[in-house]
Design a protein around this motif. Structure first.
Motif, PDB file in Angstrom:
ATOM      1  N   GLN A   1       0.782  -1.152   0.065  1.00 29.38           N
ATOM      2  CA  GLN A   1      -0.147  -0.141  -0.091  1.00 29.38           C
ATOM      3  C   GLN A   1       0.793   1.345  -0.095  1.00 29.38           C
ATOM      4  O   GLN A   1       1.560   1.428   1.134  1.00 29.38           O
ATOM      5  CB  GLN A   1      -0.901   0.074   1.229  1.00 29.38           C
TER       6      GLN A   1
ATOM      7  N   PRO B   1       1.504   5.401  -0.063  1.00 30.66           N
ATOM      8  CA  PRO B   1       0.908   6.338   0.737  1.00 30.66           C
ATOM      9  C   PRO B   1      -0.220   6.863  -0.193  1.00 30.66           C
ATOM     10  O   PRO B   1       0.082   7.395  -1.359  1.00 30.66           O
ATOM     11  CB  PRO B   1       2.072   7.293   0.913  1.00 30.66           C
TER      12      PRO B   1
ATOM     13  N   GLU C   1       3.702   0.661   2.867  1.00 30.06           N
ATOM     14  CA  GLU C   1       3.180  -0.404   3.897  1.00 30.06           C
ATOM     15  C   GLU C   1       3.203  -1.647   3.088  1.00 30.06           C
ATOM     16  O   GLU C   1       2.529  -1.898   2.088  1.00 30.06           O
ATOM     17  CB  GLU C   1       2.022  -0.126   4.571  1.00 30.06           C
TER      18      GLU C   1
ATOM     19  N   PHE D   1       1.980  -6.060   3.194  1.00 32.59           N
ATOM     20  CA  PHE D   1       1.221  -6.858   4.285  1.00 32.59           C
ATOM     21  C   PHE D   1       1.478  -8.106   3.379  1.00 32.59           C
ATOM     22  O   PHE D   1       1.332  -8.361   2.360  1.00 32.59           O
ATOM     23  CB  PHE D   1      -0.254  -6.417   3.955  1.00 32.59           C
TER      24      PHE D   1
ATOM     25  N   ARG E   1       5.917  -1.250   7.948  1.00 33.20           N
ATOM     26  CA  ARG E   1       6.122   0.227   7.213  1.00 33.20           C
ATOM     27  C   ARG E   1       7.677   0.227   6.758  1.00 33.20           C
ATOM     28  O   ARG E   1       8.570   0.151   7.451  1.00 33.20           O
ATOM     29  CB  ARG E   1       5.751   1.397   8.119  1.00 33.20           C
TER      30      ARG E   1
END
Lengths: 112, 110
Positions: free
Chosen positions: B38, B40, B88, B90, B105
């Motif tokens: 992801q 920003p 980020e 995941f 992060r």
């Protein structure tokens, strides 16, 4: 602490029946809320997102709708389910920009 | 309980440094494994996925991940990071349910 609750965990519904999946968030105010779907073995597809009460943006036109009647409640609905609506549905919230997502545990929907 | 853990909350690297983000999952059966990113202000994107076959998986933007079944791990790697990799990350796995790790992060300094 911030938590997210999503239910039910599993659901089997006949074609043509209505759907209502609920998601609630605790410990944060005015979060961004999201509904995602993942078909088996595929990546996530963003369905809807909301930046505030009553504000819903749809990413993909389809048989589903979303509503946000309260700040921390996000509902995914359908009036008549299709077989193609089967999948794994995830609710997520974002406390603020750049905080990242927190996902609910998901609902596995099977339309038969 | 089924879970996905990620070793680091925040990783800070300089450009051109090598990256490895750890991911471990608890479910012992057949699983599909994913890494998502992801950036920003953006939504999640799929970086790569592993279903079966070669345990070394190549993804987009120079990322790769290695599935080690004996360690229940699926670590993400990139030999040389760029400032634009700041995001980020995941780890996720699909078993009985779809579970995401808490995220790591990554900040890349120019």
């Amino acid at each position: 602490s911030q938590t997210i609750h999503q239910w039910p965990a599993t659901l089997v519904q006949p074609v043509g029946s209505p759907l209502s999946l609920e998601c609630t968030v605790e410990g944060t105010s005015n979060p961004n809320l999201y509904w995602y779907r993942q078909a088996a073995g595929r990546g996530l597809q963003l369905l809807f997102y909301s930046v505030g009460i009553g504000q819903i943006s749809s990413e993909v036109p389809q048989n589903l709708s979303a509503s946000r009647p309260q700040d921390r409640q996000f509902i995914l609905s359908s009036k008549k389910l299709l077989l193609s609506d089967s999948g794994f549905y995830l609710c997520a919230f974002e406390p603020g920009t750049d905080y990242g997502y927190t996902f609910g545990s998901g609902t596995r929907l099977t339309v038969v | 309980a089924q879970s996905v853990s990620q070793h680091n909350h925040h990783v800070i690297l300089s450009e051109a440094a090598s990256l490895e983000l750890g991911c471990n999952y608890s479910y012992g059966g057949t699983v599909n494994l994913f890494w998502y990113v992801q950036y920003p202000g953006q939504h999640l994107q799929l970086l790569l996925k592993y279903f079966s076959g070669d345990p070394l998986v190549k993804g987009i933007k120079g990322f790769e991940a290695e599935f080690i079944k004996s360690k229940f791990s699926f670590n993400l790697r990139k030999p040389s990071v760029q400032w634009s990799d700041t995001a980020e990350y995941f780890c996720a796995r699909e078993g009985q349910n779809f579970v995401f790790g808490p995220g790591t992060r990554l900040s890349v300094l120019p």
